[in-house]
Design a protein around this motif. Sequence first.
Motif, short mmCIF file in Angstrom:
data_model
loop_
_atom_site.label_atom_id
_atom_site.label_comp_id
_atom_site.label_asym_id
_atom_site.label_seq_id
_atom_site.Cartn_x
_atom_site.Cartn_y
_atom_site.Cartn_z
N LEU A 295 29.03 32.41 36.48
CA LEU A 295 28.90 32.30 37.93
C LEU A 295 30.26 32.47 38.60
N CYS A 296 31.32 32.01 37.93
CA CYS A 296 32.68 32.18 38.45
C CYS A 296 33.03 33.66 38.54
N HIS A 297 32.71 34.39 37.48
CA HIS A 297 32.99 35.82 37.48
C HIS A 297 32.18 36.53 38.56
N CYS A 298 30.90 36.21 38.64
CA CYS A 298 30.03 36.91 39.59
C CYS A 298 30.48 36.69 41.03
N ALA A 299 30.99 35.51 41.33
CA ALA A 299 31.39 35.18 42.70
C ALA A 299 32.73 35.78 43.08
N PHE A 300 33.57 36.12 42.08
CA PHE A 300 34.94 36.53 42.40
C PHE A 300 35.40 37.67 41.50
N LYS A 355 32.23 27.50 45.62
CA LYS A 355 32.12 26.42 44.64
C LYS A 355 32.62 26.83 43.26
N TYR A 356 32.43 28.07 42.89
CA TYR A 356 32.82 28.50 41.54
C TYR A 356 34.05 29.39 41.54
N ILE A 357 34.93 29.16 42.51
CA ILE A 357 36.26 29.76 42.50
C ILE A 357 37.26 28.64 42.23
N ASP A 358 38.02 28.76 41.17
CA ASP A 358 38.94 27.71 40.75
C ASP A 358 40.17 27.72 41.65
N SER A 365 40.37 32.87 37.99
CA SER A 365 39.07 32.21 38.05
C SER A 365 37.94 33.07 37.49
N ALA A 366 37.93 34.35 37.83
CA ALA A 366 36.83 35.22 37.40
C ALA A 366 36.84 35.45 35.90
N ASN A 367 38.00 35.30 35.27
CA ASN A 367 38.10 35.51 33.82
C ASN A 367 38.03 34.22 33.03
#
Length: 526
Positions: A295-300, A355-358, A365-367
Amino acid sequence: MITKINKIAGALVSAALITFHAPLFTSCSDSLDQAPLGTLAQGNLPSSDADAIALVNSVYQVNVGKSTAFGYMTDLVTETTISGENPNGGGGLLGLLKWDATNSYVVGMWSDLFRGIANANDAIDNVDGNSNISAAIQQRVIGEAQFLRAYFLNYAVQFWGEVPIVLHNVDGSGVTRQPIDDVYTQIESDLLSAASKLPAEYGNTDKGRATSGAAWALLSKVYLTWGQVSPTFSDSQRKEKFAASVEAANKVTGYELEEDFLANWDNNNRNGKESIFATQHNTGSAADGSGGNHLCHCAFSNGFSNGLPHVVPANRDIQNSYEEGDQRREGSFADSLFNDATGEYFYFDLPRFRKYIDASDPNGSANNRNINRSILRYAEVLLVKAEAINERDGQPNSEAYEAINQVRRRAFKSFPVTVASSHDLPTGLDYEGFKAAIQQEREWEFVYEQKHWLDLVRWRILVKTIKNSTVAQDPQYNKQTISLVHYRYPIPQAQREINPDGLWQNWGYDGYDESKTGSNPYAGFE
């Protein structure tokens, strides 16, 4: 679609730690498994406590690779989200509401949910009464497996309606779809048993495992949904389920709302005081197969650019609907982010799901993909309780108001949340007014948390909501084609070819049998 599983040799995780491993993802898609549903998992019987724990860890493992699929099948298919992916791929087709019985996400979801159920069956059947395993570990492992079996089956019944109930792993070529009420009865049985077996909490090395609180929280949601969607219940039976939902919610104790909304997705606060159950995604690069949250990758996925990532908010409609001062606005959407590499803020043409961007490492974050997927939070227990009371009584009472108002007080940083605030809902709302308030609060609270399609379906307002949205007016996203058929996903074609008699197709899809589906089971839905 259950593959043969080596249950003990080469254990997926250590006995002491839930250290999940998932395959490397190169795109937002799930691998497909074409084995028949219910094939018996093979391997040696567990011969120690460590073996039993490893066996139940394999049940958790199935959930690790599904975060993207849950997001695509519950967020991307609604008015809230659009896709930046190839429009001809599985995810792109979901975003365009063009899925069919061969869609890779639909097929993969069916496969993995029933693989998780098969793994849970193995754990239950091979641990129960096993003299090589201590009584305490037997009880806990069986409770975890029952919780997870219910968790997987609960998704299945919401995605497809009538589904097989497989409690022991045998050749699945002859399984048949079971009535919706029977499926929910099995889910209820598993969760009640799990709640009686599971501990209220674990030590630090076992954080993330299912607890008794998680069982009660999920059961509360199940009772509410069951009461709303049962095709056979009388009004009195529905009210019984709503009452049971409230009772289950009241048994969820020991949790608190985070003061900072975004703390729920902070890697320094993993499994924090509001978290009841979450997918445990490891810290570290996904390139090493450590089970990163896609989800982190998909969002960013496009980082600091205005190219569209795999998923992006459809527009600013929800973002602009928040009341002034609601911290959930900035906690759910990012108009801009500070780029450490340039020392400047980058402003996006379309906001990103926040929410899922660190925040501690946005460039990675995406990796890294190292944020847990939130599944059950205490805020949802409060909102489910408020909704169930309104459904049970046909109007809200003071307890329902207090539950929703605690969520609202946190949103506006009004502490303690048990004290009345100027942000409380106005009193005197009738059933419809309070229901509308609950629906709005859930939309604000759970952006990109894999709940929205499930909510619209159980409220029976899926078509109306999407047709009336701004994004539906834009033909490039095809959302205006939403119809009653989208209240269910199709049974995967490969499964039907294996078992055409037992796995009849859902209404409206190629190959459906009106004698089994009815002429239109969604008549009267909005």
